[in-house]
Design an enzyme around this catalytic site. Structure first.
Site, PDB file in Angstrom:
ATOM      1  N   ARG A 157      18.304 -18.320  23.540  1.00  0.00           N
ATOM      2  CA  ARG A 157      19.061 -19.015  22.492  1.00  0.00           C
ATOM      3  C   ARG A 157      18.243 -18.957  21.201  1.00  0.00           C
ATOM      4  O   ARG A 157      17.111 -19.431  21.169  1.00  0.00           O
ATOM      5  CB  ARG A 157      19.290 -20.472  22.916  1.00  0.00           C
ATOM      6  CG  ARG A 157      19.872 -21.362  21.847  1.00  0.00           C
ATOM      7  CD  ARG A 157      20.118 -22.783  22.374  1.00  0.00           C
ATOM      8  NE  ARG A 157      20.686 -23.618  21.343  1.00  0.00           N
ATOM      9  CZ  ARG A 157      19.997 -24.543  20.641  1.00  0.00           C
ATOM     10  NH1 ARG A 157      18.720 -24.764  20.888  1.00  0.00           N
ATOM     11  NH2 ARG A 157      20.600 -25.248  19.713  1.00  0.00           N
ATOM     12  N   HIS A 201      20.962 -23.646  12.440  1.00  0.00           N
ATOM     13  CA  HIS A 201      19.870 -24.507  12.885  1.00  0.00           C
ATOM     14  C   HIS A 201      19.115 -24.932  11.616  1.00  0.00           C
ATOM     15  O   HIS A 201      17.943 -24.603  11.428  1.00  0.00           O
ATOM     16  CB  HIS A 201      18.985 -23.765  13.890  1.00  0.00           C
ATOM     17  CG  HIS A 201      18.169 -24.670  14.788  1.00  0.00           C
ATOM     18  ND1 HIS A 201      18.189 -24.574  16.160  1.00  0.00           N
ATOM     19  CD2 HIS A 201      17.311 -25.667  14.513  1.00  0.00           C
ATOM     20  CE1 HIS A 201      17.369 -25.480  16.683  1.00  0.00           C
ATOM     21  NE2 HIS A 201      16.820 -26.148  15.694  1.00  0.00           N
ATOM     22  N   GLU A 227      22.405 -29.804  16.535  1.00  0.00           N
ATOM     23  CA  GLU A 227      22.050 -31.180  16.214  1.00  0.00           C
ATOM     24  C   GLU A 227      22.490 -31.599  14.803  1.00  0.00           C
ATOM     25  O   GLU A 227      21.649 -31.881  13.924  1.00  0.00           O
ATOM     26  CB  GLU A 227      20.537 -31.392  16.360  1.00  0.00           C
ATOM     27  CG  GLU A 227      20.020 -31.139  17.765  1.00  0.00           C
ATOM     28  CD  GLU A 227      18.574 -31.594  17.968  1.00  0.00           C
ATOM     29  OE1 GLU A 227      17.948 -32.073  17.012  1.00  0.00           O
ATOM     30  OE2 GLU A 227      18.085 -31.481  19.099  1.00  0.00           O
ATOM     31  N   ASN A 237      20.882 -31.362  23.896  1.00  0.00           N
ATOM     32  CA  ASN A 237      19.419 -31.360  23.740  1.00  0.00           C
ATOM     33  C   ASN A 237      18.897 -32.733  24.114  1.00  0.00           C
ATOM     34  O   ASN A 237      19.408 -33.745  23.617  1.00  0.00           O
ATOM     35  CB  ASN A 237      19.021 -31.067  22.283  1.00  0.00           C
ATOM     36  CG  ASN A 237      19.354 -29.648  21.858  1.00  0.00           C
ATOM     37  OD1 ASN A 237      19.819 -28.835  22.666  1.00  0.00           O
ATOM     38  ND2 ASN A 237      19.120 -29.347  20.596  1.00  0.00           N
ATOM     39  N   TYR A 268      15.159 -34.984  24.836  1.00  0.00           N
ATOM     40  CA  TYR A 268      13.700 -35.085  24.895  1.00  0.00           C
ATOM     41  C   TYR A 268      13.231 -36.427  25.437  1.00  0.00           C
ATOM     42  O   TYR A 268      12.290 -36.496  26.202  1.00  0.00           O
ATOM     43  CB  TYR A 268      13.093 -34.850  23.504  1.00  0.00           C
ATOM     44  CG  TYR A 268      13.253 -33.412  23.065  1.00  0.00           C
ATOM     45  CD1 TYR A 268      12.302 -32.460  23.424  1.00  0.00           C
ATOM     46  CD2 TYR A 268      14.367 -32.994  22.345  1.00  0.00           C
ATOM     47  CE1 TYR A 268      12.452 -31.138  23.055  1.00  0.00           C
ATOM     48  CE2 TYR A 268      14.530 -31.669  21.980  1.00  0.00           C
ATOM     49  CZ  TYR A 268      13.573 -30.737  22.342  1.00  0.00           C
ATOM     50  OH  TYR A 268      13.728 -29.428  22.004  1.00  0.00           O
ATOM     51  N   GLU A 301      18.315 -27.537  24.938  1.00  0.00           N
ATOM     52  CA  GLU A 301      16.890 -27.758  24.618  1.00  0.00           C
ATOM     53  C   GLU A 301      16.340 -28.869  25.493  1.00  0.00           C
ATOM     54  O   GLU A 301      16.979 -29.912  25.654  1.00  0.00           O
ATOM     55  CB  GLU A 301      16.674 -28.195  23.159  1.00  0.00           C
ATOM     56  CG  GLU A 301      16.778 -27.106  22.141  1.00  0.00           C
ATOM     57  CD  GLU A 301      16.529 -27.615  20.722  1.00  0.00           C
ATOM     58  OE1 GLU A 301      15.777 -28.593  20.536  1.00  0.00           O
ATOM     59  OE2 GLU A 301      17.121 -27.027  19.804  1.00  0.00           O
TER      60      GLU A 301
HETATM   61  C1  FCB Z   1      15.035 -30.536  18.168  1.00  0.00           C
HETATM   62  C2  FCB Z   1      15.281 -29.325  17.302  1.00  0.00           C
HETATM   63  C3  FCB Z   1      14.295 -28.207  17.531  1.00  0.00           C
HETATM   64  C4  FCB Z   1      12.900 -28.724  17.743  1.00  0.00           C
HETATM   65  C5  FCB Z   1      12.893 -29.773  18.821  1.00  0.00           C
HETATM   66  C6  FCB Z   1      11.527 -30.296  19.171  1.00  0.00           C
HETATM   67  O1  FCB Z   1      15.544 -31.667  17.530  1.00  0.00           O
HETATM   68  O2  FCB Z   1      16.575 -28.825  17.519  1.00  0.00           O
HETATM   69  O3  FCB Z   1      14.373 -27.327  16.441  1.00  0.00           O
HETATM   70  O4  FCB Z   1      12.394 -29.202  16.559  1.00  0.00           O
HETATM   71  O5  FCB Z   1      13.697 -30.850  18.420  1.00  0.00           O
END
Ligand code: FCB
Length: 486
Positions: free
Chosen positions: A91, A135, A180, A309, A311, A385
């Site tokens: 990607r 992006h 995002e 995405n 985290y 992500e």
């Molecule tokens: C996301 C972004 C990516 C990167 C990660 C850590 O928000 O899409 O570009 O910065 O975080």
């Protein structure tokens, strides 16, 4: 209909074998401005991130994407690394000002040639190209004309989508409109910790709407240019918002942030309308007159999957007297990225954190996937992500050992597998990121790569986690281990 935000009880893994489904996509992900460099070659014009990173004080250490990992020149080596790892998909994003300088008018053939050569090399190595159109690198000229707060930007975006589809549609089957949009709108125009660095809550809400509109128009443009087998999607950083306590005030704080983070996008995109509570919560700021008749049906286009995405989870409470902070995970600002949510406090969840200060909590991913299934049962999901930054270094043997990253990936992939076992339709997983890269406001200080980049020389060194991930991708299963829990 959306479900209340609640902790979903963990479901035991019932698959027995621990194997991911046949055909599961194993990928890695990057973004143009974060890796390409070559910022002013062959007609590429500045994007808002060029301008922002060159503005003193905006990016840590004054770092810019001028050179980055020099992927623009080293892409053959990067494709070879992916082929060696055995991933099935890659990607990446197109740099808008590289393929359509200034964001209007004709394509730059040299820019398109770069992406044609890259996709050809991927296909020759059995790696599926997954293209993100946007992006975050808006051509600066479009920002100078008002940027995403202005409606016309959504029309320019649709023209660019059509141009890209015409140029690459014979090779690329899977397309993502925006990455995002929450960050583009609320960090770019609200808190100002991302380009273009504006701090105007109404501009942020206008930007969110015009990003949504741009998405809808771009999907229409893609469908018009591409064969019916092509797949269209959007990637959202759906926040998994948890209330600090079950008190009515904390639950309401979570509802408010859920609306501003998630349902401002999933509402119009997946359900065809903005949530009433969002409109009510922001009514003292704007009457939303920029939302015109017919807009939500333009935004509400059929999608082939939703990119997610993830985290870390988001923990909120109603404001108390103690000083709150405007946590957004991407930088500190005096301005909130949450218009109309001044009475919400953000808290750091307990437990270990990554180098970003983000809590490591795979249960947030599991709960999020189950919630998305409950809210949108027919929508296939793709993890576009997931990954972590740690303070990696090259040891005297010339290797990079990163056990924390392996543990992070193991925990989160385990959560994905268990969500699949619980009935969630997850089609694939993209590790963020293939390479260490320019981490926006943090510059090069944060390393998210499975592959280490020595910036002075550009040398690539696959980390231990890259080998670990290659094994998972090859076997379709996680190794037995202590991290196999959420
Ligand atoms: C996301 C972004 C990516 C990167 C990660 C850590 O928000 O899409 O570009 O910065 O975080």
């Amino acid at each position: 209909m959306t479900t209340a935000i609640r902790r979903v009880a963990p479901t035991p893994d019932t698959t027995g074998t621990g194997r991911f489904p046949q055909g599961f996509t194993w990928g890695t992900a990057t973004a143009a401005y974060q890796i390409e460099g070559a910022a002013s070659v062959e007609g590429r014009t500045p994007s808002i991130w060029d301008t922002y990173s060159h503005t003193p004080g905006r990016v840590r250490n004054g770092d810019t994407g001028d050179v980055a990992t020099d992927h623009y020149h080293r892409w053959r080596e990067d494709v070879a690394i992916m082929a060696d790892l055995g991933v099935s998909a890659y990607r990446f994003s197109l740099s808008w000002p590289r393929v359509q300088p200034t964001g209007r008018g004709p394509a730059a053939q040299k820019g398109l040639d770069f992406y044609r050569a890259l996709t050809d090399a991927l296909l020759e190595n059995g790696i599926e190209p997954v293209v993100t159109l946007y992006h975050w690198d808006l051509p600066q000229e479009l920002e100078d004309a008002g940027g995403w707060p202005e409606r016309v930007t959504s029309d320019h975006f649709a023209d660019y989508a059509a141009l890209a589809a015409r140029a690459l549609g014979d090779r690329v089957k899977t397309w993502t409109t925006l990455n995002e949009p929450w960050c583009s709108a609320f960090l770019g125009y609200g808190s100002g910790v991302h380009a273009p660095g504006r701090t105007d809550p109404v501009a942020a809400l206008r930007a969110a709407h015009h990003l949504n509109l741009g998405h809808g128009k771009a999907v229409q443009a893609l469908r018009a240019e591409l064969p019916s087998s092509a797949r269209a999607s959007i990637t959202l950083n759906i926040h998994h918002v948890r209330p600090l306590t079950e008190s009515a005030d904390d639950v309401d704080a979570a509802r408010r942030i859920d609306a501003l983070a998630n349902r401002v996008f999933t509402g119009p995109i997946l359900e065809g309308h903005y949530p009433q509570d969002l409109l009510d919560d922001t009514a003292h700021l704007t009457d939303w007159s920029f939302l015109r008749n017919g807009d939500t049906s333009t935004i509400h286009q059929p999608l082939d999957f939703l990119g997610v995405n993830y985290y870390t989870p988001t923990l909120v409470s109603a404001a108390t007297n103690e000083a709150g902070h405007h946590s957004d995970g991407h930088g500190v600002s005096d301005h909130s990225p949450w218009p109309g949510a001044d009475q919400v406090n953000f808290h750091r969840p307990a437990g270990s954190t990554t180098a970003m200060g983000w809590a490591v909590d795979p249960s947030g991913l599991y709960d999020l996937l189950l919630r998305l299934k409950a809210d949108h049962p027919a929508m296939p999901l793709m993890i576009t992500e997931n990954g972590a930054a740690f303070d990696d270094y090259v040891n005297p043997e010339g290797e990079v050992t990163d056990p924390e990253r392996i543990a992070y990936l193991h925990g989160h992939l385990s959560a994905v597998r268990q969500a699949i076992a619980a009935g969630v339709d997850v089609r694939g997983y993209f590790l963020w990121s293939l390479l260490d890269n320019f981490e926006w406001g943090y510059g090069y200080s944060k390393r998210f790569g499975a592959v280490y980049v020595d910036y002075p020389t550009g040398k690539r060194i696959p980390k231990a986690s890259a080998r670990w991930y290659a094994d998972v991708a090859r076997t379709g299963r996680l190794p037995e281990g202590k991290n196999d829990d959420r």
